[in-house]
Design an enzyme around this catalytic site. Structure first.
Site, PDB file in Angstrom:
ATOM      1  CE  LYS A  15      -4.419   0.682   2.373  1.00  0.00           C
ATOM      2  NZ  LYS A  15      -5.345   0.160   1.420  1.00  0.00           N
ATOM      3  CE  LYS A  63      10.526  -4.505   7.019  1.00  0.00           C
ATOM      4  NZ  LYS A  63       9.421  -4.450   7.964  1.00  0.00           N
ATOM      5  CG  ASN A  84      10.916   0.781   7.973  1.00  0.00           C
ATOM      6  OD1 ASN A  84      11.627   1.567   8.597  1.00  0.00           O
ATOM      7  ND2 ASN A  84       9.612   0.939   7.866  1.00  0.00           N
ATOM      8  CG  ASP A  99       8.477  -1.576  10.139  1.00  0.00           C
ATOM      9  OD1 ASP A  99       7.579  -1.074   9.444  1.00  0.00           O
ATOM     10  OD2 ASP A  99       9.353  -2.337   9.680  1.00  0.00           O
ATOM     11  N   GLY A 122       9.099 -13.022  15.652  1.00  0.00           N
ATOM     12  CA  GLY A 122       9.778 -12.765  14.372  1.00  0.00           C
ATOM     13  C   GLY A 122      10.454 -11.405  14.364  1.00  0.00           C
TER      14      GLY A 122
HETATM   15  P1  NDP Z   1       8.497 -13.479  10.710  1.00  0.00           P
HETATM   16  O1  NDP Z   1       8.421 -14.417   9.550  1.00  0.00           O
HETATM   17  O2  NDP Z   1       9.802 -12.854  11.066  1.00  0.00           O
HETATM   18  O3  NDP Z   1       7.952 -14.281  12.038  1.00  0.00           O
HETATM   19  C1  NDP Z   1       6.753 -14.984  12.005  1.00  0.00           C
HETATM   20  C2  NDP Z   1       6.305 -15.326  13.443  1.00  0.00           C
HETATM   21  O4  NDP Z   1       4.986 -15.876  13.357  1.00  0.00           O
HETATM   22  C3  NDP Z   1       7.153 -16.358  14.130  1.00  0.00           C
HETATM   23  O5  NDP Z   1       7.199 -16.056  15.512  1.00  0.00           O
HETATM   24  C4  NDP Z   1       6.375 -17.665  13.881  1.00  0.00           C
HETATM   25  O6  NDP Z   1       6.587 -18.665  14.862  1.00  0.00           O
HETATM   26  C5  NDP Z   1       4.961 -17.155  13.995  1.00  0.00           C
HETATM   27  N1  NDP Z   1       3.944 -17.953  13.302  1.00  0.00           N
HETATM   28  C6  NDP Z   1       3.752 -18.057  11.966  1.00  0.00           C
HETATM   29  N2  NDP Z   1       2.678 -18.837  11.707  1.00  0.00           N
HETATM   30  C7  NDP Z   1       2.197 -19.230  12.915  1.00  0.00           C
HETATM   31  C8  NDP Z   1       1.096 -20.043  13.309  1.00  0.00           C
HETATM   32  N3  NDP Z   1       0.280 -20.621  12.412  1.00  0.00           N
HETATM   33  N4  NDP Z   1       0.880 -20.231  14.643  1.00  0.00           N
HETATM   34  C9  NDP Z   1       1.685 -19.668  15.562  1.00  0.00           C
HETATM   35  N5  NDP Z   1       2.750 -18.882  15.240  1.00  0.00           N
HETATM   36  C10 NDP Z   1       2.999 -18.668  13.933  1.00  0.00           C
HETATM   37  O7  NDP Z   1       7.365 -12.401  10.466  1.00  0.00           O
HETATM   38  P2  NDP Z   1       7.388 -10.826  10.749  1.00  0.00           P
HETATM   39  O8  NDP Z   1       7.795 -10.570  12.151  1.00  0.00           O
HETATM   40  O9  NDP Z   1       8.104 -10.145   9.646  1.00  0.00           O
HETATM   41  O10 NDP Z   1       5.831 -10.465  10.570  1.00  0.00           O
HETATM   42  C11 NDP Z   1       4.877 -10.860  11.533  1.00  0.00           C
HETATM   43  C12 NDP Z   1       3.524 -10.277  11.167  1.00  0.00           C
HETATM   44  O11 NDP Z   1       3.579  -8.860  11.230  1.00  0.00           O
HETATM   45  C13 NDP Z   1       3.063 -10.635   9.748  1.00  0.00           C
HETATM   46  O12 NDP Z   1       1.719 -11.051   9.828  1.00  0.00           O
HETATM   47  C14 NDP Z   1       3.178  -9.324   8.992  1.00  0.00           C
HETATM   48  O13 NDP Z   1       2.204  -9.231   7.987  1.00  0.00           O
HETATM   49  C15 NDP Z   1       2.904  -8.309  10.111  1.00  0.00           C
HETATM   50  N6  NDP Z   1       3.463  -6.969   9.875  1.00  0.00           N
HETATM   51  C16 NDP Z   1       2.635  -5.885   9.921  1.00  0.00           C
HETATM   52  C17 NDP Z   1       3.117  -4.614   9.724  1.00  0.00           C
HETATM   53  C18 NDP Z   1       2.183  -3.440   9.765  1.00  0.00           C
HETATM   54  O14 NDP Z   1       2.597  -2.324   9.389  1.00  0.00           O
HETATM   55  N7  NDP Z   1       0.952  -3.588  10.211  1.00  0.00           N
HETATM   56  C19 NDP Z   1       4.552  -4.351   9.465  1.00  0.00           C
HETATM   57  C20 NDP Z   1       5.365  -5.558   9.461  1.00  0.00           C
HETATM   58  C21 NDP Z   1       4.822  -6.816   9.657  1.00  0.00           C
HETATM   59  P3  NDP Z   1       7.794 -19.759  14.723  1.00  0.00           P
HETATM   60  O15 NDP Z   1       9.020 -19.078  15.241  1.00  0.00           O
HETATM   61  O16 NDP Z   1       7.340 -20.868  15.589  1.00  0.00           O
HETATM   62  O17 NDP Z   1       7.888 -20.113  13.278  1.00  0.00           O
END
Ligand code: NDP
Length: 264
Positions: A15, A63, A84, A99, A122
């Site tokens: 966006k 990033k 970012n 962020d 994450g």
């Molecule tokens: P990462 O890929 O770095 O981390 C993903 C995390 O989600 C991990 O802790 C992972 O756990 C967990 N996870 C994924 N699927 C599941 C599930 N089904 N059940 C439980 N835990 C799960 O992601 P990011 O930190 O980059 O992004 C996280 C979220 O933040 C995303 O949804 C992204 O869209 C959102 N976001 C929003 C922003 C905004 O401006 N609103 C900006 C940036 C991100 P595990 O370690 O066990 O794999």
């Protein structure tokens, strides 16, 4: 005219071009914001300079590459190791992380929040946990698996997996920081945990935007104050815009224009 872009892979869903172009136009600032699908993050600096961008945003998965591409880093970006937003000043690239301040600002609109639980560990959880702690919040981390918790432990956060978490823990704010619910209908942790914690919380946030996840749906059933990730997205964009335009416009002025991107 100045040129800006967002580097990412994928980037077609972003966006950011709409948010920034609407604001440039409405504020009479001569600039254009494009998108750039970048496969190889190590090429970021080369492409940035070749195409003569004044500034850029950087999204997943680049990033950390953006961090390495910068000549100068602001203190917070340096601390969290993720950039970012980049601004070109006289051929030197300056890096920022917007962020985390965007998230901090979004949750600051809830009252009386002292303790926070992050569901997820994450990249987004990493930078936002540090800024919240610096701002005086107590943040605990609950993650599905152990591996990503290591760096949080080293930073001194209390961390839990589903096996070690106690459902009698209470938090003022519970945040879905995972991607659970983004492309499926899963919850970020066992439903029993949510059933115990959500009614005792003062507010809940989901960082996912553009859809109502099962987590957010459940929060709404308890009539709690809540937000999806739209404010975080908007606020990180406003802070990036302030850097892009070198402080020419203030936060509220930009917000009034940029938020139009969310009703189109
Ligand atoms: P990462 O890929 O770095 O981390 C993903 C995390 O989600 C991990 O802790 C992972 O756990 C967990 N996870 C994924 N699927 C599941 C599930 N089904 N059940 C439980 N835990 C799960 O992601 P990011 O930190 O980059 O992004 C996280 C979220 O933040 C995303 O949804 C992204 O869209 C959102 N976001 C929003 C922003 C905004 O401006 N609103 C900006 C940036 C991100 P595990 O370690 O066990 O794999």
């Amino acid at each position: 005219m100045q040129l800006f872009t967002i580097f990412g892979n994928p980037v077609s869903h972003s966006k950011s071009p709409l948010m920034h172009n609407i604001s440039f136009k409405a504020l009479g600032y001569s600039a254009c914001y494009t998108r750039y699908q970048l496969e190889d993050g190590t090429q970021l600096k080369k492409k940035f300079l070749e195409l003569n961008f004044k500034g850029a945003n950087i999204t997943v998965p680049h990033k950390e590459h953006a961090f390495n591409a910068c000549d100068e880093l602001d203190e917070f970006a340096h601390k969290v190791g993720a950039v970012n937003t980049i601004v070109n000043r006289g051929g030197k690239l300056y890096g920022y992380n917007t962020d985390a301040p965007g998230f901090l600002r979004a949750i600051s609109e809830f009252k009386d929040i002292k303790t926070v639980l992050f569901l997820g560990a994450g990249g987004t959880a990493q930078s936002t946990s540090i800024i919240l702690r610096d701002a005086g919040y107590k943040v605990d981390i609950l993650n599905r698996s152990e591996k990503r918790l290591e760096r949080f432990k080293k930073e001194g956060f209390s961390t839990y997996t589903f096996d070690t978490f106690s459902i009698s823990n209470q938090y003022d704010l519970v945040v879905n920081m995972t991607s659970a619910g983004l492309e499926d209908n899963s919850y970020p942790c066992p439903v029993l945990f949510l059933e115990k914690m959500i009614p005792k919380a003062k507010a809940c946030v989901d960082v996912i935007y553009g859809k109502e996840t099962p987590f957010l749906k459940m929060v709404k059933e308890y009539n709690l104050p809540s937000k999806d990730g739209s404010d975080m997205l908007l606020y990180q964009g406003i802070i990036a815009f302030e850097h892009f335009t070198e402080g020419k416009f203030n936060f509220e002025e930009i917000k009034e224009k940029m938020q139009q991107a969310f009703i189109l």
